[in-house]
Design a protein around this motif. Structure first.
Motif, short mmCIF file in Angstrom:
data_model
loop_
_atom_site.label_atom_id
_atom_site.label_comp_id
_atom_site.label_asym_id
_atom_site.label_seq_id
_atom_site.Cartn_x
_atom_site.Cartn_y
_atom_site.Cartn_z
N ARG A 113 0.85 -1.21 0.00
CA ARG A 113 0.00 0.00 0.00
C ARG A 113 0.88 1.25 0.00
O ARG A 113 0.58 2.23 -0.68
CB ARG A 113 -0.90 0.00 1.24
CG ARG A 113 -2.03 0.99 1.11
CD ARG A 113 -2.71 1.20 2.41
NE ARG A 113 -1.88 1.92 3.36
CZ ARG A 113 -1.96 1.75 4.68
NH1 ARG A 113 -2.79 0.86 5.19
NH2 ARG A 113 -1.19 2.45 5.50
N HIS A 267 -2.42 1.38 -8.19
CA HIS A 267 -2.57 0.15 -7.37
C HIS A 267 -1.98 -1.03 -8.13
O HIS A 267 -1.21 -1.83 -7.58
CB HIS A 267 -4.06 -0.04 -7.09
CG HIS A 267 -4.45 -1.40 -6.61
ND1 HIS A 267 -4.00 -1.91 -5.41
CD2 HIS A 267 -5.23 -2.35 -7.16
CE1 HIS A 267 -4.50 -3.12 -5.24
NE2 HIS A 267 -5.25 -3.42 -6.29
N MET A 271 1.21 -3.27 -6.93
CA MET A 271 1.09 -4.73 -6.74
C MET A 271 2.19 -5.44 -7.54
O MET A 271 2.89 -6.31 -7.04
CB MET A 271 -0.27 -5.22 -7.23
CG MET A 271 -1.44 -4.69 -6.46
SD MET A 271 -1.67 -5.58 -4.92
CE MET A 271 -2.44 -7.06 -5.54
N ARG B 13 -14.33 -11.19 -1.45
CA ARG B 13 -13.66 -10.33 -2.45
C ARG B 13 -14.51 -9.09 -2.64
O ARG B 13 -15.75 -9.19 -2.67
CB ARG B 13 -13.55 -11.10 -3.78
CG ARG B 13 -12.93 -10.30 -4.93
CD ARG B 13 -13.10 -11.01 -6.28
NE ARG B 13 -12.72 -12.41 -6.20
CZ ARG B 13 -11.45 -12.82 -6.26
NH1 ARG B 13 -10.49 -11.92 -6.39
NH2 ARG B 13 -11.15 -14.09 -6.20
N LEU B 32 -7.84 -0.14 -0.34
CA LEU B 32 -8.93 -1.10 -0.55
C LEU B 32 -9.44 -0.91 -1.98
O LEU B 32 -9.99 0.14 -2.31
CB LEU B 32 -10.08 -0.83 0.44
CG LEU B 32 -11.17 -1.90 0.44
CD1 LEU B 32 -10.64 -3.20 1.04
CD2 LEU B 32 -12.39 -1.44 1.22
N HIS B 33 -9.21 -1.88 -2.83
CA HIS B 33 -9.58 -1.74 -4.25
C HIS B 33 -10.52 -2.85 -4.64
O HIS B 33 -10.62 -3.87 -3.95
CB HIS B 33 -8.31 -1.83 -5.12
CG HIS B 33 -7.39 -0.66 -4.91
ND1 HIS B 33 -7.43 0.44 -5.70
CD2 HIS B 33 -6.46 -0.43 -3.97
CE1 HIS B 33 -6.52 1.31 -5.28
NE2 HIS B 33 -5.92 0.80 -4.22
N ASN B 35 -11.78 -6.14 -6.30
CA ASN B 35 -11.12 -7.45 -6.45
C ASN B 35 -10.10 -7.73 -5.36
O ASN B 35 -9.45 -8.77 -5.39
CB ASN B 35 -10.41 -7.60 -7.82
CG ASN B 35 -11.44 -7.58 -8.93
OD1 ASN B 35 -12.57 -8.03 -8.72
ND2 ASN B 35 -11.08 -7.00 -10.06
N ASP B 36 -9.94 -6.82 -4.41
CA ASP B 36 -9.07 -7.18 -3.27
C ASP B 36 -9.77 -8.24 -2.43
O ASP B 36 -10.99 -8.18 -2.25
CB ASP B 36 -8.83 -5.94 -2.37
CG ASP B 36 -7.67 -5.11 -2.93
OD1 ASP B 36 -7.18 -5.48 -4.02
OD2 ASP B 36 -7.31 -4.12 -2.30
N ASN B 53 -6.85 -6.63 4.82
CA ASN B 53 -6.72 -6.78 3.38
C ASN B 53 -5.68 -7.86 3.08
O ASN B 53 -4.49 -7.65 3.24
CB ASN B 53 -6.25 -5.42 2.81
CG ASN B 53 -6.38 -5.42 1.30
OD1 ASN B 53 -6.23 -6.46 0.67
ND2 ASN B 53 -6.64 -4.28 0.72
N THR B 55 -4.93 -9.44 0.21
CA THR B 55 -4.10 -9.32 -1.01
C THR B 55 -2.84 -8.50 -0.72
O THR B 55 -1.82 -8.69 -1.34
CB THR B 55 -4.88 -8.59 -2.14
OG1 THR B 55 -5.95 -7.89 -1.54
CG2 THR B 55 -5.36 -9.53 -3.19
N LYS B 56 -2.97 -7.59 0.22
CA LYS B 56 -1.82 -6.72 0.44
C LYS B 56 -1.09 -7.05 1.75
O LYS B 56 -0.13 -6.39 2.10
CB LYS B 56 -2.27 -5.25 0.51
CG LYS B 56 -2.82 -4.70 -0.77
CD LYS B 56 -2.46 -3.23 -0.91
CE LYS B 56 -3.00 -2.67 -2.19
NZ LYS B 56 -4.50 -2.75 -2.18
#
Lengths: 658, 77
Positions: A113, A267, A271, B13, B32-33, B35-36, B53, B55-56
């Motif tokens: 992030r 984003h 990633m 998701r 927070l996006h 598909n996360d 979260n 994914t991250k």
């Protein structure tokens, strides 16, 4: 949004200095910027910590291998599209000042992030050095970042540090030094997807920037699409239709708002980069800290711990505060004879010196003893990250009075002194919440008012009434909040990051407390002295009985209180605890228990004193921070609430009790 | 289903965020996006919803109930 950015002025003093190079610490909140600042500022030439207009800046000059560098710790921000007041200031600072280098501080445990902000910072075009902070914690969590690869991807120097343990700092300083001296290359921002990038380049060619600034024009081209409201006036675009065409095309291709399309691109990049540079080796078993954290956060255990910590918090403040106050009492009293001599020389001069002395001894003997433990405990709450948990736990209750959890910190500070609490409201995003919170903040009994409550109740009515009054105060604040929030737009819901629980570092706590105490002496202290001088002059010229008769219809008529108490209300405005000192003087007695007041009268008097007016220092800070209209609203609401509550108590008590 | 309806420890998701622009910007800024994949750590009606979260591998974010009702999620089996 635009006027918000315009409405924000940087403190006049805060210009990047012309003589030295300016280095700014920029990073997301809780990334350890302040800790790094404290470590770097230990090698300092001179410090100049001062309170900015809205958010406190920390700024100092440090000696870097022989030459002086101007280091600034800017408020944390999540992105260059500001939402919170602190974020506006950081963006405005970066745009309007000659910043030679940005140290982008990253919490390595939140690398993915954090990279989104780094990618956005690259677009600014100001040279950057990225510091991967909290490296030790990341390793403990099995996060291994390859800083060489990361440096290649970002095109900027990357160095691993642990500010808390002072690791990697010299390495960072060498890189900062070399980039300042030899001038590091301007970072090349990451490309967006092809068609967006094409539009950006087209817009960039049409841009005409009136003043020379080290901001890369590409940044303005992007922001004209992504967030036009923050683009300042000195950026002009000659052909507007290109802008319109590009907006339509991008929205058509991405099917989302513009700012979402850009956010998603960054984003995606972050990633991608973090996948290629970061390996999550061991899937760590839940360390003790996280299991404890769950207990502190998840109901019902969160409430049990919450109540326990809150009680411990208040008990410690009053236990330590009371102890310091009594310890200081004798030495302070013993100083009075020193200036006794002036009395026969000129009574007026004696009155003024006595006033000054009362002001000083009042601040040091009454306000400071409770203020100091409160500051230390609040700093501990902040440093451990538990304050965010309290905000989480109390959010529902605060929602009922039209606010949300984040205004917890100012409310807790309010029990010490309203002045620092008003500054603490700066962490609240929306202006609406901030205005409502500040009005309610006024009714939180500060240490001075608590002294009034405890002094009078223990002397005359017994501690039970203190609890009754405090309970009533909290209920009254709730109702006023509910009432006021009817006239205000709906509050923005809570969206808040819950940072890691961390062991507090002793050094940072001491520094934070000293910083706030210095701030208290700079702002509230002068008014305390001023208040006592005015008071002693009023007393000398016997203006008090004139005031008594002036207020007599209100005091005796409405509230059934003896008229001598009228003048104490004026002194109460200067300093709340003075109301108590003045009551004994008004009746010419030395011991409070000899006050000729019935229990009803004492309770009515206390209730009125708590709500009626903000003290003089708070009014000054309100005026400076929110403007006179808001101060007037607070005064009107205060007077209405105090009269209503006093009459309510009088009616109830006279019918049911005495 | 809505984020506010998800039980503790369930992994979902993010499908859609229909909040106002300011809230959406804040959520995006906090990483927070769409598909996360996120895990619900605590969802009781006495306090806001706490999510992590995945994914991250990120910090936890607390979201008020009102906003959570405007976030569309789907269960990840």
């Amino acid at each position: 949004m635009q006027e918000l950015l315009l409405g924000v002025e940087l403190p006049k003093k805060l210009k990047s200095s012309k003589l030295y190079k300016t280095v700014a610490l920029v990073g997301q909140p809780n990334s350890g910027k302040s800790t790094l600042f404290n470590v770097l500022s230990d090698i300092k030439v001179s410090t100049a910590n001062f309170a900015g207009t809205t958010v406190e800046y920390k700024e100092t000059n440090i000696n870097l291998f022989g030459n002086t560098v101007h280091l600034i710790d800017l408020p944390g921000l999540y992105s260059l599209n500001p939402v919170e007041m602190g974020e506006f200031l950081t963006l405005k600072f970066l745009i309007e000042n000659e910043v030679d280098l940005i140290i982008n501080v990253i919490d390595s445990t939140l690398i993915t992030r954090s990279l989104e902000l780094t990618i956005e910072l690259l677009e600014l075009g100001i040279p950057i050095v990225t510091a991967l902070n909290m490296n030790d914690e990341a390793q403990k969590k099995g996060i291994h970042i390859n800083e060489k690869k990361l440096s290649e991807f970002l095109g900027v120097e990357v160095v691993k540090i642990s500010a808390l343990y002072g690791k990697g700092i010299n390495n960072l300083l060498e890189i900062v030094h070399s980039s300042l001296i030899y001038g590091s290359v301007k970072p090349n921002p990451i490309k967006f997807t092809h068609h967006i990038d094409e539009w950006i380049n087209k817009i960039q060619n049409e841009l005409y920037i009136e003043i020379n600034s080290n901001i890369n024009p590409r940044f303005w081209a992007i922001k004209l699409l992504e967030n036009p409201e923050i683009v300042p006036k000195f950026v002009k675009i000659s052909a507007n239709e290109i802008l319109e065409k590009s907006k339509i095309d991008i929205i058509d291709k991405h099917k989302t708002e513009l700012f979402e399309a850009f956010a998603y691109e960054r984003h995606h990049h972050s990633m991608e980069i973090s996948h290629k540079t970061t390996k999550y080796i061991s899937h760590f078993k839940m360390p003790f800290i996280e299991r404890l954290d769950l207990l502190l956060l998840k109901p019902p255990t969160s409430f049990i711990f919450g109540i326990f910590f809150l009680l411990a918090y208040f008990f410690l403040i009053f236990y330590i505060g009371g102890w310091i106050a009594s310890a200081l009492e004798d030495p302070l009293q013993s100083l009075t004879p020193i200036y006794e001599g002036i009395k026969n020389f000129s009574p007026l001069l004696w009155i003024i010196t006595d006033g000054i002395y009362q002001g000083i001894s009042g601040a040091i003997g009454i306000v400071l003893p409770y203020f100091l433990p409160l500051l230390i405990l609040t700093a501990i709450l902040e440093e451990t990250g538990y304050l965010a948990r309290v905000a989480f736990i109390l959010d529902n209750i605060f929602h009922k009075i039209g606010l949300h959890g984040k205004s917890v910190a100012p409310f807790i500070m309010g029990f010490g002194c309203t002045v620092p609490a008003v500054y603490a409201t700066r962490i609240i995003e929306s202006r609406r919440d901030r205005l409502l919170a500040s009005v309610l903040l006024n009714f939180i009994p500060c240490s001075a008012r608590l002294t009034v409550i405890f002094a009078l109740t223990t002397a005359l009515t017994g501690p039970i009434w203190a609890i009754v009054i405090l309970a009533y105060v909290l209920v009254a604040i709730g109702f006023t909040g509910k009432l006021l929030s009817l006239f205000l737009p709906k509050p923005l819901g809570m969206i808040m990051e819950i940072p890691q629980l961390r062991f507090p570092t002793f050094g940072v706590i001491i520094k934070k407390t000293l910083y706030k105490v210095k701030d208290f002496f700079k702002v509230a202290f002068p008014f305390l002295i001023l208040g006592s001088i005015i008071l002693s002059i009023l007393d000398y010229y016997k203006v008090t009985n004139f005031i008594n008769s002036l207020l007599q219809p209100f005091i005796s008529g409405l509230l059934d209180l003896p008229k001598e108490l009228g003048s104490t209300l004026i002194f109460g405005f200067l300093r709340k605890e003075l109301a108590v000192l003045m009551t004994s003087q008004a009746f010419g007695i030395t011991n409070l228990s000899e006050l000729p007041l019935t229990i009803t009268q004492v309770v009515v008097y206390i209730v009125f004193i708590i709500f009626y007016l903000p003290c003089i220092s708070t009014s000054a800070v309100f005026w400076k921070e929110f403007g006179w209209r808001h101060l007037l609203l607070t005064v009107v609401v205060g007077l209405a609430l105090s009269t209503f509550s006093a009459v309510l108590f009088k009616v109830i008590l006279t019918t049911f009790f005495i | 289903m809505l984020l506010s309806e998800v039980d503790n420890n369930v992994i979902v998701r993010v499908v859609e965020i229909n909040t106002n622009e300011k809230a959406k910007q804040r959520l995006l800024a906090l990483g927070l996006h769409i598909n996360d994949v996120i895990q619900i750590i605590s969802n009781s009606n006495f306090s806001p919803i706490l999510i992590k979260n995945i994914t991250k591998n990120d910090a936890r974010i607390a979201i008020g109930r009102g906003i959570a009702q405007k976030i569309e999620v789907e269960q990840v089996v």
